[in-house]
Design a protein around this motif. Structure first.
Motif, PDB file in Angstrom:
ATOM      1  N   LYS A  65       0.840  -1.189   0.000  1.00 49.60           N
ATOM      2  CA  LYS A  65       0.000   0.000   0.000  1.00 49.60           C
ATOM      3  C   LYS A  65       0.881   1.248   0.000  1.00 49.60           C
ATOM      4  O   LYS A  65       1.939   1.270   0.637  1.00 49.60           O
ATOM      5  N   PRO A  66       0.464   2.316  -0.694  1.00 47.57           N
ATOM      6  CA  PRO A  66       1.306   3.529  -0.719  1.00 47.57           C
ATOM      7  C   PRO A  66       1.410   4.212   0.636  1.00 47.57           C
ATOM      8  O   PRO A  66       2.356   4.953   0.874  1.00 47.57           O
ATOM      9  N   TRP A  67       0.451   3.966   1.526  1.00 47.15           N
ATOM     10  CA  TRP A  67       0.487   4.596   2.847  1.00 47.15           C
ATOM     11  C   TRP A  67       1.121   3.710   3.915  1.00 47.15           C
ATOM     12  O   TRP A  67       1.212   4.110   5.081  1.00 47.15           O
ATOM     13  N   PHE A  68       1.576   2.512   3.528  1.00 46.94           N
ATOM     14  CA  PHE A  68       2.156   1.580   4.501  1.00 46.94           C
ATOM     15  C   PHE A  68       3.620   1.949   4.698  1.00 46.94           C
ATOM     16  O   PHE A  68       4.492   1.594   3.910  1.00 46.94           O
ATOM     17  N   THR A  69       3.905   2.663   5.768  1.00 45.07           N
ATOM     18  CA  THR A  69       5.230   3.188   6.055  1.00 45.07           C
ATOM     19  C   THR A  69       6.072   2.175   6.831  1.00 45.07           C
ATOM     20  O   THR A  69       5.546   1.191   7.370  1.00 45.07           O
ATOM     21  N   HIS A  87      -4.477   9.244   6.683  1.00 52.06           N
ATOM     22  CA  HIS A  87      -4.804  10.668   6.658  1.00 52.06           C
ATOM     23  C   HIS A  87      -3.650  11.480   6.058  1.00 52.06           C
ATOM     24  O   HIS A  87      -3.872  12.394   5.239  1.00 52.06           O
ATOM     25  N   GLN A  88      -2.426  11.143   6.425  1.00 55.61           N
ATOM     26  CA  GLN A  88      -1.280  11.849   5.868  1.00 55.61           C
ATOM     27  C   GLN A  88      -1.148  11.596   4.372  1.00 55.61           C
ATOM     28  O   GLN A  88      -0.816  12.514   3.596  1.00 55.61           O
ATOM     29  N   HIS A  89      -1.397  10.381   3.931  1.00 59.37           N
ATOM     30  CA  HIS A  89      -1.333  10.088   2.496  1.00 59.37           C
ATOM     31  C   HIS A  89      -2.409  10.858   1.737  1.00 59.37           C
ATOM     32  O   HIS A  89      -2.151  11.382   0.633  1.00 59.37           O
ATOM     33  N   SER A  90      -3.588  10.975   2.299  1.00 54.65           N
ATOM     34  CA  SER A  90      -4.655  11.755   1.663  1.00 54.65           C
ATOM     35  C   SER A  90      -4.271  13.232   1.559  1.00 54.65           C
ATOM     36  O   SER A  90      -4.503  13.880   0.529  1.00 54.65           O
ATOM     37  N   GLU A  91      -3.652  13.755   2.602  1.00 56.23           N
ATOM     38  CA  GLU A  91      -3.215  15.150   2.557  1.00 56.23           C
ATOM     39  C   GLU A  91      -2.125  15.360   1.510  1.00 56.23           C
ATOM     40  O   GLU A  91      -2.104  16.390   0.811  1.00 56.23           O
ATOM     41  N   ILE A 110      -2.365  17.753  -5.900  1.00 52.78           N
ATOM     42  CA  ILE A 110      -3.378  18.289  -6.809  1.00 52.78           C
ATOM     43  C   ILE A 110      -3.370  19.814  -6.771  1.00 52.78           C
ATOM     44  O   ILE A 110      -3.473  20.483  -7.818  1.00 52.78           O
ATOM     45  N   LEU A 111      -3.232  20.377  -5.572  1.00 51.74           N
ATOM     46  CA  LEU A 111      -3.208  21.838  -5.463  1.00 51.74           C
ATOM     47  C   LEU A 111      -1.960  22.431  -6.117  1.00 51.74           C
ATOM     48  O   LEU A 111      -1.999  23.542  -6.662  1.00 51.74           O
ATOM     49  N   GLU A 112      -0.855  21.709  -6.083  1.00 53.87           N
ATOM     50  CA  GLU A 112       0.383  22.191  -6.691  1.00 53.87           C
ATOM     51  C   GLU A 112       0.462  21.887  -8.178  1.00 53.87           C
ATOM     52  O   GLU A 112       1.505  22.162  -8.800  1.00 53.87           O
ATOM     53  N   ASN A 113      -0.601  21.296  -8.757  1.00 57.41           N
ATOM     54  CA  ASN A 113      -0.626  20.936 -10.183  1.00 57.41           C
ATOM     55  C   ASN A 113       0.494  19.954 -10.547  1.00 57.41           C
ATOM     56  O   ASN A 113       1.051  20.005 -11.647  1.00 57.41           O
ATOM     57  N   ASN A 114       0.822  19.081  -9.606  1.00 61.03           N
ATOM     58  CA  ASN A 114       1.832  18.052  -9.854  1.00 61.03           C
ATOM     59  C   ASN A 114       1.121  16.826 -10.445  1.00 61.03           C
ATOM     60  O   ASN A 114       0.816  15.865  -9.746  1.00 61.03           O
ATOM     61  N   SER A 172      -0.049   8.009  -8.288  1.00 64.74           N
ATOM     62  CA  SER A 172      -0.819   7.520  -7.132  1.00 64.74           C
ATOM     63  C   SER A 172      -2.107   6.853  -7.577  1.00 64.74           C
ATOM     64  O   SER A 172      -2.514   5.816  -7.036  1.00 64.74           O
ATOM     65  N   PHE A 173      -2.781   7.440  -8.575  1.00 65.61           N
ATOM     66  CA  PHE A 173      -4.013   6.834  -9.080  1.00 65.61           C
ATOM     67  C   PHE A 173      -3.746   5.458  -9.685  1.00 65.61           C
ATOM     68  O   PHE A 173      -4.559   4.534  -9.551  1.00 65.61           O
ATOM     69  N   ARG A 174      -2.627   5.318 -10.348  1.00 65.77           N
ATOM     70  CA  ARG A 174      -2.307   4.003 -10.933  1.00 65.77           C
ATOM     71  C   ARG A 174      -2.048   2.967  -9.842  1.00 65.77           C
ATOM     72  O   ARG A 174      -2.435   1.801  -9.981  1.00 65.77           O
TER      73      ARG A 174
END
Length: 573
Positions: free
Chosen positions: A499-503, A541-545, A551-555, A562-564
């Protein structure tokens, strides 16, 4: 002996009394003697008679006891005789079998002697002055004798005439003949989705499912119980999904109990559907696969009936947190468009509510099809389920997740029963783990690297280079060498289902929770479980932020990456 003595004394007294009465009638006695004598004799007689009756009663009781004992003895003797007869019959059968076995052993011994004589003869012939021709295939003699064929080979090939030699006998080698006829043993093991399902049992990646339109479930419970006891695939199935139950509230769940399975049903309601009979859907969940089952949605109308349940099985792959199963029935005369829209809306709502769960929708769809409302959902049942039409469907978002195999229908149902065999290979087994290295930059490491680069004689590298490209490659290689030598690094295995949020911190807490469970200390395990759950919420929650910040930075590159990872999208080659 005492009874006989008493009888004799009574008889002697009676006889003496009779003699006395006869003597008294002939002699003259006094009036007083005439009155007292008969009274005393009669009272004594009655006393003796009473004693005699008591004795006879005790004798009768003893006789009855003796008769009952005799009956028991006779029954025991008859039972022993029956057992002796059965034993004699068994002994005779064993003797007959032993006799037949002895005869068979004698025949086999004779046959073995004959075969051994043949083998001995072949070995003796091989020890003679023989000419051995290797590589001659069977059937080359073309119907003739092998002796003539060998003669022709010797004449045509070697130029020998028949007077120079003598062919005593021509035969094929027994060892070569036996070697040709013995089949080689196949190595390896059988493959296929059904073989993997049987091998894994209830620990499958996706649940094994049986789907059928039963057309009245109550009169098919005996057949279901028989299949559960006789059919291994049916008994080890994780989920049984049935439509058109034809049940009502008067039929309790205990009348529909299937051993080893938990029933969840949704009967047709006349007040909502406008129909008093027919319809209804249900699930039978195998208790060995999952016990944490919750009904999360239920609907009944004239166009659509469905039942959504949330299952958290004992075993599930890393990519699926749980499973949401939906049993669907759309009547033949329903408003297909309205039913499809309502069902698609409910499935999308479940996706938003349970984003980490896999949704599997199955049942009798009749004329409906979800390919337009839910284009990303795949339909797995391709075989005809009623005559030449495919009315039963199964949908999910994973391509090739199931392989549908038709089975015999239940009772007089006009729909075949479909066995949905999991064919999905979990992401962990599709590719090998990747070893990733990460540099641990610190102030000390940066300072040491700066000192190393400042003390380097760059003019020596420049003088040894013939061109600018060679000098650039030399400097770059040297900098990488210094970085690898000075800055410490840490390697870790990266799996494709991570998982991308699994640190790393989550992994450490997960290991602590696992060790606490194995230790058996309940308080320690509860505390470790609480810390792990809390850290999971924080990591999500941190991954969502982070995604919102990208998205806000237009990256766009990071957002699409992340969507993939979330959707497991792979671009077509």
């Amino acid at each position: 002996m005492a009874t006989g003595t008493k009888k004799k004394s009574v008889q002697s007294r009676i006889s003496m009394m009779a003699v006395g009465e006869s003597n008294a009638s002939s002699a003259k006695i006094s009036p007083a003697n005439e009155e007292d004598g008969p009274k005393m004799d009669i009272s004594g007689l009655f006393a003796e008679m009473t004693k005699l009756g008591a004795i006879l009663t005790s004798v009768a009781a003893d006789v009855s006891h003796i008769k009952s004992d005799m009956v028991e003895f006779k029954n025991a003797i008859s039972a022993i005789q029956t057992r002796m007869t059965e034993a004699e019959g068994r002994i005779s059968d064993v003797e007959n079998k032993m006799r037949s076995i002895t005869e068979d052993n004698g025949k086999k011994a004779k046959k073995l002697e004959q075969l051994w004589a043949r083998v001995d003869d072949q070995e003796n012939r091989n020890c003679r002055k023989n000419v051995r021709l290797i590589g001659l295939k069977e059937g080359l003699e073309s119907g003739g004798s092998i002796n003539d064929y060998v003669m022709k080979i010797l004449v045509d090939g070697l130029g020998l005439q028949g007077k120079e030699y003598e062919l005593e006998r021509c035969h094929r080698n027994l060892l070569q003949t036996l070697t040709r006829k013995v089949r080689r043993r196949r190595r390896g093991k059988r493959a296929g989705a059904l073989v993997r399902l049987r091998r894994r049992g209830l620990r499958t990646v996706l649940p094994g499912i049986f789907l059928s339109n039963v057309r009245s479930l109550r009169n098919k419970m005996d057949e279901l119980a028989l299949m559960r006891s006789m059919n291994r695939d049916f008994a080890s199935s994780c989920v049984l999904c049935f439509t058109e139950l034809w049940l009502c509230e008067d039929i309790p769940d205990c009348a529909l109990k299937l051993e080893g399975f938990h029933l969840l049903r949704a009967d047709r309601q006349a007040s909502l559907s406008g129909k008093t009979t027919g319809g209804g859907v249900c699930f039978y969940i195998n208790s060995g696969w999952c016990t944490d089952v919750t009904v999360i949605a239920q609907h009944c109308s004239s166009s659509l009936e469905y039942l959504f349940i949330h299952c958290k099985p004992f075993y599930s792959p890393w990519e699926f947190a749980s499973f949401i199963l939906a049993a669907v029935y759309i009547p033949p005369d329903a408003d297909v468009q309205a039913a499809q829209c309502a069902l698609a809306e409910q499935i999308l709502h479940m996706e938003r509510t349970f984003p980490d769960s896999l949704i599997i929708a199955l049942g009798d769809f009749n004329k409906a099809n979800l390919s337009q409302e839910l284009p990303k959902y795949k339909q797995y049942i391709k075989c005809p389920t009623r005559e030449e039409r495919t009315l039963d469907h199964c949908y999910s978002t994973i391509s090739g997740a199931y392989r549908a195999v038709p089975r015999a229908s239940l009772g007089l149902s006009d729909h075949v029963m479909v066995h949905l065999i999991p064919a999905y290979r979990q992401r962990l087994k599709l590719s090998k783990p990747v070893v990733r290295a990460k540099k641990l930059w610190s102030n000390e490491a940066v300072e040491e690297l700066r000192t190393c680069l400042e003390s380097t004689d760059w003019d020596t590298m420049k003088a040894a280079s013939n061109c600018l490209d060679e000098f650039t490659d030399t400097v770059t290689s040297y900098i990488h060498f210094c970085e690898d030598s000075i800055v410490p690094s840490r390697t870790r295995l990266s799996y494709n289902n991570d998982k991308p949020w699994f640190t790393p911190k989550l992994k450490k807490l997960w290991l602590e929770k696992k060790n606490a469970f194995r230790s058996g200390e309940r308080d320690c395990y509860t505390e470790a479980k609480y810390r792990f759950t809390k850290e999971v919420d924080i990591a999500k929650h941190q991954h969502s932020e982070r995604m919102q910040q990208q998205i806000l930075e237009n990256n766009s590159a990071s957002v699409w990456k992340s969507f993939r990872n979330i959707t497991n999208y792979k671009p077509q080659q």
